[in-house]
Design an enzyme around this catalytic site. Structure first.
Site, PDB file in Angstrom:
ATOM      1  N   HIS A  18       0.838  -1.194   0.000  1.00  0.00           N
ATOM      2  CA  HIS A  18       0.000   0.000   0.000  1.00  0.00           C
ATOM      3  C   HIS A  18       0.879   1.253   0.000  1.00  0.00           C
ATOM      4  CE1 HIS A  18       0.866   0.570   4.198  1.00  0.00           C
ATOM      5  NE2 HIS A  18       0.237  -0.527   4.588  1.00  0.00           N
ATOM      6  N   HIS A  21       4.117   1.320   2.161  1.00  0.00           N
ATOM      7  CA  HIS A  21       5.244   0.541   1.622  1.00  0.00           C
ATOM      8  C   HIS A  21       5.817   1.256   0.395  1.00  0.00           C
ATOM      9  CE1 HIS A  21       2.387  -2.721   3.185  1.00  0.00           C
ATOM     10  NE2 HIS A  21       3.368  -2.657   4.067  1.00  0.00           N
ATOM     11  N   CYS A 126       2.121 -10.611  23.413  1.00  0.00           N
ATOM     12  CA  CYS A 126       1.129 -10.108  22.451  1.00  0.00           C
ATOM     13  C   CYS A 126       1.397 -10.794  21.121  1.00  0.00           C
ATOM     14  CB  CYS A 126       1.226  -8.594  22.302  1.00  0.00           C
ATOM     15  SG  CYS A 126       0.208  -8.013  20.926  1.00  0.00           S
ATOM     16  N   CYS A 129       2.145  -8.369  18.175  1.00  0.00           N
ATOM     17  CA  CYS A 129       3.516  -7.834  18.127  1.00  0.00           C
ATOM     18  C   CYS A 129       4.539  -8.963  18.091  1.00  0.00           C
ATOM     19  CB  CYS A 129       3.822  -6.983  19.353  1.00  0.00           C
ATOM     20  SG  CYS A 129       2.745  -5.593  19.582  1.00  0.00           S
ATOM     21  N   CYS A 143      -1.739  -4.370  25.586  1.00  0.00           N
ATOM     22  CA  CYS A 143      -0.613  -4.101  24.688  1.00  0.00           C
ATOM     23  C   CYS A 143      -0.760  -2.661  24.189  1.00  0.00           C
ATOM     24  CB  CYS A 143      -0.631  -5.083  23.512  1.00  0.00           C
ATOM     25  SG  CYS A 143       0.233  -4.452  22.069  1.00  0.00           S
ATOM     26  N   HIS A 146      -1.660  -2.797  20.232  1.00  0.00           N
ATOM     27  CA  HIS A 146      -2.894  -3.451  19.763  1.00  0.00           C
ATOM     28  C   HIS A 146      -4.086  -3.247  20.701  1.00  0.00           C
ATOM     29  CE1 HIS A 146       0.212  -5.531  17.419  1.00  0.00           C
ATOM     30  NE2 HIS A 146      -0.735  -5.639  16.518  1.00  0.00           N
ATOM     31  N   LYS A 295      -5.077   6.545  10.781  1.00  0.00           N
ATOM     32  CA  LYS A 295      -4.125   5.552  10.324  1.00  0.00           C
ATOM     33  C   LYS A 295      -4.810   4.759   9.208  1.00  0.00           C
ATOM     34  CE  LYS A 295      -1.003   2.537  12.710  1.00  0.00           C
ATOM     35  NZ  LYS A 295      -0.596   1.834  13.888  1.00  0.00           N
ATOM     36  N   LYS A 298      -7.728  -1.432   6.952  1.00  0.00           N
ATOM     37  CA  LYS A 298      -8.726  -2.096   6.109  1.00  0.00           C
ATOM     38  C   LYS A 298     -10.121  -1.764   6.597  1.00  0.00           C
ATOM     39  CE  LYS A 298      -6.861  -6.328   4.287  1.00  0.00           C
ATOM     40  NZ  LYS A 298      -6.713  -7.723   4.603  1.00  0.00           N
TER      41      LYS A 298
HETATM   42  N1  MSP Z   1       8.553  -6.975   8.681  1.00  0.00           N
HETATM   43  C1  MSP Z   1       8.760  -5.816   9.471  1.00  0.00           C
HETATM   44  C2  MSP Z   1      10.070  -5.161   9.099  1.00  0.00           C
HETATM   45  C3  MSP Z   1      11.275  -6.029   9.242  1.00  0.00           C
HETATM   46  S1  MSP Z   1      12.707  -5.229   8.680  1.00  0.00           S
HETATM   47  C4  MSP Z   1      13.953  -6.195   9.169  1.00  0.00           C
HETATM   48  C5  MSP Z   1       7.627  -4.849   9.229  1.00  0.00           C
HETATM   49  N2  MSP Z   1       6.920  -4.977   8.112  1.00  0.00           N
HETATM   50  S2  MSP Z   1       5.690  -4.049   7.650  1.00  0.00           S
HETATM   51  O1  MSP Z   1       5.118  -4.688   6.492  1.00  0.00           O
HETATM   52  O2  MSP Z   1       4.819  -3.813   8.739  1.00  0.00           O
HETATM   53  O3  MSP Z   1       6.316  -2.726   7.160  1.00  0.00           O
HETATM   54  C6  MSP Z   1       6.531  -1.630   8.001  1.00  0.00           C
HETATM   55  C7  MSP Z   1       7.096  -0.513   7.164  1.00  0.00           C
HETATM   56  O4  MSP Z   1       6.193  -0.196   6.069  1.00  0.00           O
HETATM   57  C8  MSP Z   1       7.260   0.809   7.878  1.00  0.00           C
HETATM   58  O5  MSP Z   1       8.436   0.862   8.656  1.00  0.00           O
HETATM   59  C9  MSP Z   1       7.301   1.748   6.689  1.00  0.00           C
HETATM   60  O6  MSP Z   1       8.500   1.615   6.015  1.00  0.00           O
HETATM   61  C10 MSP Z   1       6.194   1.192   5.821  1.00  0.00           C
HETATM   62  N3  MSP Z   1       4.886   1.725   6.196  1.00  0.00           N
HETATM   63  C11 MSP Z   1       3.757   0.997   6.459  1.00  0.00           C
HETATM   64  N4  MSP Z   1       2.726   1.859   6.696  1.00  0.00           N
HETATM   65  C12 MSP Z   1       3.152   3.129   6.605  1.00  0.00           C
HETATM   66  C13 MSP Z   1       2.519   4.396   6.632  1.00  0.00           C
HETATM   67  N5  MSP Z   1       1.243   4.545   6.880  1.00  0.00           N
HETATM   68  N6  MSP Z   1       3.274   5.484   6.387  1.00  0.00           N
HETATM   69  C14 MSP Z   1       4.603   5.388   6.074  1.00  0.00           C
HETATM   70  N7  MSP Z   1       5.219   4.211   6.015  1.00  0.00           N
HETATM   71  C15 MSP Z   1       4.583   3.082   6.418  1.00  0.00           C
HETATM   72  O7  MSP Z   1       7.444  -3.961  10.064  1.00  0.00           O
END
Ligand code: MSP
Length: 642
Positions: A18, A21, A126, A129, A143, A146, A295, A298
């Site tokens: 999304h 990412h 949790c 987490c 938590c 969550h 935030k 879904k």
């Molecule tokens: N799998 C772990 C990361 C392990 S790294 C060794 C994880 N994954 S995640 O799919 O939850 O991705 C988190 C990351 O996605 C955030 O740190 C950021 O880079 C990005 N983002 C997800 N949602 C976001 C926003 N709403 N805004 C900006 N970036 C965000 O955590």
């Protein structure tokens, strides 16, 4: 040759890619491209994180085995990036056999060092987490992330002596201001180190989780998902003796959002210290994108799909908007209105107009050929000097992850060139036959535009190449010397033919979804046609309404609004929903406490009298009265109405 390494987090395969990412990955791509333009030897890593409870749960929900599910979602990430012009050097998956082997080797190294011990531990776990919490860390017994009550688990596990390395970590952060940036996150980590941190539990017994990397020294356990995931940054480079590791690790920069600061700023460096690996060079931390002040989630139905935005408004505007709108480190709010505004003002008006004017004038006054330049007048030289300073500053800020400021500086220069066109008035110079000045002015403009186009390659690679092509220059990455661009204003060869027009950034209108459309004439016409009959909706449309039951946890009057109540309603989500309802005339707040209601949960959030409402409580008006919609039997909050 200097090397540069940038990584994104590896994304969990429990959700499709999304906006969040896409943002991190586009930032990594842009900064990597900047270093490519500077002729650095670069490596850009992204990938997917595939082990642990979260993935097992998501796979189960989808009726698939964890690996099959991971394959499916991982390929969605892998395939999404080229569509966003993201050119990563490698894509790592934590289920790759090379990664698995590397994690086991790392574990053995730390184990042999004596930094892993077996112990019994009781703690609040949790599952969301995937970690234990201490009493102190919980918020009201829940938590903090969550807002769910964790399960108390007493089990034997392996622990990493993280606390042994915390003093050294603190010293490193204090001595290297660049290690964690922006400053606010550096301070946050120093604050964390002041708290009482415990050793890190790095195993999960197979009796409750098998989907992980087996510990090399105890086959009854798998590795804690974060310990496994963080190692991706070096396993992808072939640690310990891979050529890529030797070459790229010294220039390593990790890019993450604030949600995963602690694992990257505390777990990972202490793990590296224990294994005897040099620390990464820098951690760069950005904020969160919110949508309508909430935030993305879904259940709120406000998740922004990057490809939708690209289809509606184009890729260059999307990438530009993300980099320009978010001040790196702070949260930012995403809206299509803001995207369209940026597109129309910055791209169509400022850059687009400048390009169109310059090309049109070159065609009109010089038959489309770049003119010769001679000695510049002080006014012309002033523009050149301002351009050189601006571009230099842009490169510096961009390299420092200050994208928004960098683009601001570049756009100020674009504004300056537009003013220069007006002030130097080439049409007058032409009319008055002042050919030499006219040639100089046009050369200054054409070369300025070439430099701008080139510097925009990290932000919008395709449009940058197109614009360079329109200026009669080929883009050859191997021959670009961005660091040499600073010293001259002579990149364009006189006599080269430019295009007749540019038109790279047409103005766009806001494209609203059907249900967001303002009452336009088309709708009015349709309404009048159907005024005598009921307007029918399809079953597909009906299915889009997410109506669920909920329980009112709290009701309060909204100050200054005699009809409104602010309700906190449990609809089976982690947090209760705040909903503003026009029920104050019919109900005392206390009457609503504990009542079962029906909620339209995917109504777009709306600010009513300063309070944001995340849904609608359904009621039937009955004369002067309002009757709440409810069920006869009473249901679990979150039960779907269909
Ligand atoms: N799998 C772990 C990361 C392990 S790294 C060794 C994880 N994954 S995640 O799919 O939850 O991705 C988190 C990351 O996605 C955030 O740190 C950021 O880079 C990005 N983002 C997800 N949602 C976001 C926003 N709403 N805004 C900006 N970036 C965000 O955590």
């Amino acid at each position: 040759m200097d090397s540069f390494f940038v990584s994104t987090p590896i994304y969990y395969v429990n959700a499709r890619p999304h906006l969040g990412h896409a943002y991190t990955t586009i930032v990594a791509d842009s900064v990597n491209r900047l270093h490519r333009l500077r002729q650095k030897d670069t490596f850009f890593l992204t990938g997917t994180d595939e082990h642990g409870d979260k993935i097992v749960e998501a796979a189960e929900k989808n009726g698939l085995a964890p690996k099959d599910y991971a394959d499916k979602i991982s390929s969605l990430f892998k395939e999404a990036w080229p569509w966003l012009e993201v050119e990563n050097s490698a894509f790592i998956r934590t289920t790759d056999p090379e990664h698995v082997q590397c994690v086991q080797r790392f574990l053995n190294t730390v184990y042999e060092k004596g930094d892993i011990y077996f112990g019994e531990y009781g703690g609040h776990y949790c599952f969301g987490c995937e970690r234990f919490y201490t009493d102190k860390e919980l918020r009201g017994g829940l938590c903090p992330d969550h807002l769910e009550k964790p399960r108390y688990l007493q089990e034997k596990n392996y622990f990493f002596r993280m606390t042994d390395y915390l003093p050294a970590l603190k010293e490193h952060i204090q001595n290297n201001p660049d290690f964690i940036q922006p400053e606010r996150y550096r301070n946050e980590v120093l604050g964390m180190l002041g708290d009482e941190l415990t050793d890190l539990c790095i195993s999960r017994p197979k009796s409750r989780l098998t989907w992980g990397i087996e510990l090399p020294f105890d086959s009854d356990y798998v590795t804690y998902v974060w310990f496994d995931a963080l190692i991706n940054y070096i396993s992808a480079l072939g640690w310990p003796d891979g050529e890529a590791f030797r070459k790229y690790w010294p220039g390593a920069h990790h890019l993450v959002a604030k949600d995963i600061l602690k694992p990257h700023a505390v777990f990972w460096p202490t793990m590296l210290m224990s294994a005897g690996v040099d620390l990464y060079k820098g951690l760069r931390v950005h904020g969160y994108w919110t949508v309508q002040e909430a935030k993305m989630s879904k259940s709120l139905g406000n998740v922004v799909q990057p490809m939708d935005m690209v289809e509606k408004y184009g890729l260059a505007p999307f990438r530009y908007f993300l980099l320009r709108e978010m001040q790196f480190g702070l949260d930012a709010s995403f809206s299509e209105e803001a995207l369209v505004n940026r597109l129309n003002s910055d791209l169509a008006n400022d850059l687009g107009n400048l390009s169109n004017r310059i090309l049109a004038m070159t065609n009109k006054y010089f038959q489309g050929l770049v003119p010769e330049k001679s000695e510049l007048s002080p006014e012309d030289q002033e523009v050149v000097d301002a351009g050189l300073t601006a571009l230099d500053e842009y490169v510096r800020l961009f390299g420092d992850f200050q994208f928004s400021r960098g683009l601001g500086v570049l756009w100020a220069f674009i504004g300056r060139l537009n003013k220069y066109v007006d002030a130097s008035a080439p049409w007058v110079l032409y009319k008055e036959g002042r050919t030499e000045r006219l040639q100089n002015v046009m050369y200054v403009l054409l070369e300025g535009l070439r430099k701008i186009a080139l510097h925009l390659w990290p932000v919008m690679p395709y449009s940058s190449r197109e614009l360079l092509g329109q200026l009669g220059t080929d883009f050859d990455l191997h021959r670009v010397e961005l660091d040499q661009e600073g010293g001259h204003w002579t990149g364009l060869t006189p006599g080269v033919r430019v295009a007749e027009k540019s038109n790279l950034f047409p103005r766009r209108e806001l494209v609203l979804k059907q249900d967001q459309k303002p009452r336009g004439s088309e709708k009015k016409q349709r309404e009048s046609e159907t005024s005598s009959r009921e307007e029918l909706v399809s079953f597909e449309d009906f299915k889009k309404l997410n109506m669920v039951t909920g329980r009112v946890l709290q009701a309060d009057k909204v100050q200054g609004a005699d009809k409104l109540l602010k309700l906190e309603v449990d609809i089976g989500e982690k947090e209760p929903r705040s909903i503003v309802a026009g029920l104050a005339r019919q109900f005392d707040p206390g009457d609503l406490h504990g009542r079962e209601v029906v909620v339209l949960a995917n109504l777009a959030p709306r600010k009513i009298r300063g309070v944001t409402s995340h849904g609608m409580v359904l009621a039937v008006s009955h004369g002067q009265d309002m009757v709440l919609l409810t069920t006869t039997e009473g249901t679990e909050p979150g039960s779907r109405v269909s």
